[in-house]
Design an enzyme around this catalytic site. Structure first.
Site, PDB file in Angstrom:
ATOM      1  CG  ASP A   1     -11.684   2.457   6.811  1.00 35.23           C
ATOM      2  OD1 ASP A   1     -12.810   2.467   6.278  1.00 35.23           O
ATOM      3  OD2 ASP A   1     -10.676   2.907   6.251  1.00 35.23           O
TER       4      ASP A   1
ATOM      5  CE1 TYR B   1      -7.736  -2.243   1.381  1.00 30.42           C
ATOM      6  CE2 TYR B   1      -7.561  -4.645   1.353  1.00 30.42           C
ATOM      7  CZ  TYR B   1      -7.085  -3.395   0.977  1.00 30.42           C
ATOM      8  OH  TYR B   1      -5.949  -3.310   0.207  1.00 30.42           O
TER       9      TYR B   1
ATOM     10  CG  HIS C   1      -9.083   0.377  -2.766  1.00 28.50           C
ATOM     11  ND1 HIS C   1      -8.380   1.505  -3.116  1.00 28.50           N
ATOM     12  CD2 HIS C   1      -8.670   0.041  -1.518  1.00 28.50           C
ATOM     13  CE1 HIS C   1      -7.574   1.851  -2.115  1.00 28.50           C
ATOM     14  NE2 HIS C   1      -7.726   0.979  -1.138  1.00 28.50           N
TER      15      HIS C   1
ATOM     16  CD  GLU D   1      -8.091   4.795   1.185  1.00 31.62           C
ATOM     17  OE1 GLU D   1      -8.839   4.385   2.101  1.00 31.62           O
ATOM     18  OE2 GLU D   1      -7.035   4.212   0.859  1.00 31.62           O
TER      19      GLU D   1
ATOM     20  CD  GLU E   1     -13.084   4.155   3.331  1.00 30.03           C
ATOM     21  OE1 GLU E   1     -13.808   3.703   4.254  1.00 30.03           O
ATOM     22  OE2 GLU E   1     -11.839   4.105   3.343  1.00 30.03           O
TER      23      GLU E   1
ATOM     24  CG  ASP F   1      -9.604   6.176   5.226  1.00 35.19           C
ATOM     25  OD1 ASP F   1      -9.116   6.761   6.195  1.00 35.19           O
ATOM     26  OD2 ASP F   1      -9.244   5.038   4.851  1.00 35.19           O
TER      27      ASP F   1
ATOM     28  NE  ARG G   1      -3.207   6.371  -0.783  1.00 31.68           N
ATOM     29  CZ  ARG G   1      -4.252   5.681  -0.344  1.00 31.68           C
ATOM     30  NH1 ARG G   1      -4.095   4.779   0.637  1.00 31.68           N
ATOM     31  NH2 ARG G   1      -5.449   5.892  -0.839  1.00 31.68           N
TER      32      ARG G   1
ATOM     33  CD  GLN H   1      -1.853   3.249   3.773  1.00 32.36           C
ATOM     34  OE1 GLN H   1      -2.177   4.309   3.253  1.00 32.36           O
ATOM     35  NE2 GLN H   1      -2.584   2.158   3.666  1.00 32.36           N
TER      36      GLN H   1
ATOM     37  CE1 TYR I   1       2.690  -1.871   4.211  1.00 30.16           C
ATOM     38  CE2 TYR I   1       0.762  -3.103   4.890  1.00 30.16           C
ATOM     39  CZ  TYR I   1       1.842  -2.946   4.059  1.00 30.16           C
ATOM     40  OH  TYR I   1       2.076  -3.866   3.085  1.00 30.16           O
TER      41      TYR I   1
ATOM     42  CE  LYS J   1      -5.637   4.361   5.359  1.00 31.76           C
ATOM     43  NZ  LYS J   1      -6.479   4.406   4.165  1.00 31.76           N
TER      44      LYS J   1
ATOM     45  CB  THR K   1     -11.969  10.298   9.051  1.00 32.68           C
ATOM     46  OG1 THR K   1     -10.786   9.539   9.323  1.00 32.68           O
ATOM     47  CG2 THR K   1     -12.943   9.452   8.237  1.00 32.68           C
TER      48      THR K   1
ATOM     49  CB  THR L   1     -11.058   2.814  -1.471  1.00 32.71           C
ATOM     50  OG1 THR L   1     -10.254   3.319  -0.405  1.00 32.71           O
ATOM     51  CG2 THR L   1     -11.069   3.805  -2.608  1.00 32.71           C
TER      52      THR L   1
ATOM     53  CD  GLU M   1      -7.964   2.525  -6.067  1.00 33.95           C
ATOM     54  OE1 GLU M   1      -8.744   1.710  -6.549  1.00 33.95           O
ATOM     55  OE2 GLU M   1      -8.265   3.261  -5.094  1.00 33.95           O
TER      56      GLU M   1
END
Lengths: 444, 444
Positions: A143, A145, A150, A215, A217, A249, A253, A256, A260, A269, A273, A375, A389
């Site tokens: 994945d 970024y 984003h 997300e 993507e 994705d 949150r 995470q 993370y 995650k 998916t 994203t 967001e």
């Protein structure tokens, strides 16, 4: 050598198919698209077979080969896909794939006439009557970024004065994802359970995720791979790419935020998916290529990520949308509501750059490897590609047309991603559905 | 139900084999071990077949089944492993694997006598004459971070006052790794090339890694998996584990420093990972289980990661070592030199906790999934499991017996991991070699 950007007669907007539903303006699957996927008739238990979508029909490609409509060489490759995915077709490279496209256009276009339609009739099944599965065996999923809007918005939530880290404009940032939990549109998954820690709590707790998000993507699938230790030059990267799908994705949150550091997202995650079942090939995307540009003052990519072709047409314009349908909406027969839209052409790195960067250290790519784009948010606040967001980190709920409110996803919510390519003087094509639904957590 | 900790007659230290080399004190593969792997005769191109190692011999398990020495049910499962790896055997669960162990001990022990040795002779090949490959198809590879001494030392390099992040003692930290570049002992890989940025440089540069390192890890292989959305309780985790290997998580420190924020290590790791070819089964490890303990004052694991069995014998004592042989040493016929030793029993989390945590969010595990333990450094500075630790971030070179110095790895260096289990009154067992060699970067 033909390049995947090249436009030929298969992109002619005047082309029509004898499959009438392929000629309606709003279909995702006109004859100019011909996406590839794996299907079987719904309710059966046979092996999945390679197929293309045309209008509201699915064409069995092995069936088409057996009916004499595809060349023997293609038929042989397609037969090896049965029961295992498109990987064999991916591994034989872009010229074979282009040949398949040309032979399909020859067989399906309106001028092929009644003989062709009679011949192929046994190989067609209505889309409504098929089951679709993952288009290929995905050995490794990465994945990226590449959505700078984003990355900026999310970065601001943590570092208001310095949202983008110093490496962002130099490195196509990415991380390895979990392949086993990738599912195809229609996937329903359990709300994840995990460790979270409230800012004011002394110790973490374990329970269902409270900040579940999607997300938006785009996924890129690798065609031919490379040997370990042999990088893929940016000028060769397009020939190693097979096509694009939509990718959700799903993200927890609260999990995470706690897990993370220092090694990146993990259980936040890996529970699910979702990708769309139809791969829109690089050839189908040719009319929608755009110049790869960056704002004035931003650094030019390092030489290994830079080429004239990438600058001139490395980007791909895909109009992306997220739609949400809550359980209450579904029960009331209300259509999903659109939450946002953005354009994949604004990605800060191209798919060719993602591939070249990934292989630059000698890492071997394999047919069917999947890259998420990260994203794809647009530049304005309304164009956030995630609820994180759109709700400013859960602080500002959004109100749906039926009066319901959401900061994050609730059980029963379905999220649909939409992707469509449009260009002046070109036949529009689409990606088909990419839908996933949240089921309640398993607890106890 | 038998548990993988249980000790039975197959662990009897008095057991001897009619394969004489299995009875020497220093062999890794006495009859009490019986590790599982995939082999073919060196120089041939046939498919790899499942095997066990006994002394200096390899026993072809399909051959043994065909010779009537293994039960039909086992023979059927083993035949499905041919050409594809141990995954089918992994998927049938621990009871089948224990049965295989018992049948092998019955056939290979000295009391089985001359009949058995004559019968099985055609299925034996000297280890020196075989080629070994990866023991299974690894769908997903996850690297954990359970070495608290490593996490502390490396953390100190970045955050002297606060080396361990707040989540470390609560969460078995891990990240997804790259599966495609995992190789088996004997792997030679190109020095990776990538982006790095010197602290005083304005912009990054692209070139061969200058701070190439190894990491000493233990790998755990999953046996039976779980369905998506269905976690694995800590009390059931051991039954889902197949066995252990040694794992070298090669690392490009300069690339890692520049790329890893905010999503974790990526190209700094994905160029190569080396594992040992023989899987030491959970049953073979039963005599080497230890209590899982933590320093006073450290938090007790959350309930989902805690069980009486895990507390009492969740840890596994494996004496680990790293040996280095430079090209000059090899050319001069000098043996590899030992750089450090540590004990896997000091891992901050057990393999059962890694598995339960990984599946706790509903993520589906599959037979053959690989978990790296993270670098297993010991508590003292001399016990660093990487050069980063042994050289204090490259500041203090180590001097080798032949006078050469190293801060990080040079081209031609070979790193060998060693693992051995020892316990009073028990027959020692070993993991066999896990060796990898650095080849020069591909440039230009």
């Amino acid at each position: 050598m033909t390049a995947s950007h090249d436009i030929d007669h298969t992109h002619d907007p005047a082309l029509r198919s004898w499959v009438a539903s392929a000629n309606t303006p709003d279909t995702d699957f006109p004859i100019q698209n011909l996406p590839l996927g794996m299907f079987r008739r719904a309710g059966t238990t046979g092996s999945f077979r390679p197929a293309t979508a045309i209008g509201d029909q699915v064409l069995d490609l092995i069936g088409a080969a057996e009916l004499g409509v595809l060349s023997d060489a293609l038929g042989a490759v397609l037969r090896t896909c049965e029961g295992m995915g498109l990987n064999p077709l991916m591994s034989v490279g872009p010229d074979f794939r282009r040949q398949l496209r040309h032979e399909l256009v020859a067989a399906l276009n309106a001028d092929a006439g009644p003989t062709s339609s009679q011949t192929l009739a046994p190989a067609l099944t209505p889309l409504a009557d098929v089951e679709l599965t993952l288009p290929c065996r995905i050995s490794d999923y990465t994945d990226f970024y590449t959505g700078i809007h984003h990355a900026t918005t999310v970065g601001k939530l943590f570092r208001p004065d310095n949202p983008l880290l110093p490496n962002y404009k130099w490195v196509p940032i990415g991380y390895h994802g979990r392949a086993s939990s990738i599912g195809v549109s229609g996937q329903t998954f359990r709300r994840p359970v995990g460790q979270t820690k409230a800012p004011d709590a002394e110790t973490p707790s374990f329970g269902p995720c409270k900040r579940l998000d999607y997300e938006l993507e785009v996924g890129a699938l690798v065609g031919t791979g490379n040997e370990s230790g042999q990088p893929i030059a940016i000028g060769d990267a397009e020939r190693h790419l097979f096509g694009l799908v939509l990718l959700n994705d799903w993200s927890a949150r609260d999990m995470q935020a706690w897990e993370y550091q220092p090694l990146g997202p993990f259980l936040a995650k890996s529970f699910a998916t979702t990708i769309s079942p139809w791969v829109v090939t690089m050839e189908a995307l040719a009319p929608f290529r755009r110049a790869f540009t960056r704002p004035d003052g931003d650094p030019r990519p390092l030489p290994y990520l830079d080429s004239p072709a990438n600058r001139e047409q490395g980007a791909i314009a895909v109009q992306l949308e997220v739609h949400l349908q809550t359980r209450a909406m579904r029960d009331a027969g209300e259509a999903p509501t659109k939450l946002m839209c953005s354009d994949f052409a604004e990605s800060y790195w191209t798919v060719a750059q993602m591939l070249t960067h990934h292989a630059s250290n000698g890492c071997n790519m394999q047919p069917g490897d999947l890259f998420g784009s990260g994203t794809q948010s647009g530049p304005t606040p309304e164009q956030g590609g995630s609820l994180l967001e759109l709700t400013q980190g859960g602080k500002q709920a959004i109100t749906l047309p039926n009066g319901e409110q959401r900061t994050f996803l609730q059980d029963g919510d379905s999220v649909a991603l939409v992707g469509r390519c449009e260009a002046p003087g070109r036949r529009s094509i689409g990606f088909g559905p990419c839908i996933g639904t949240v089921a309640p957590a398993v607890t106890g």
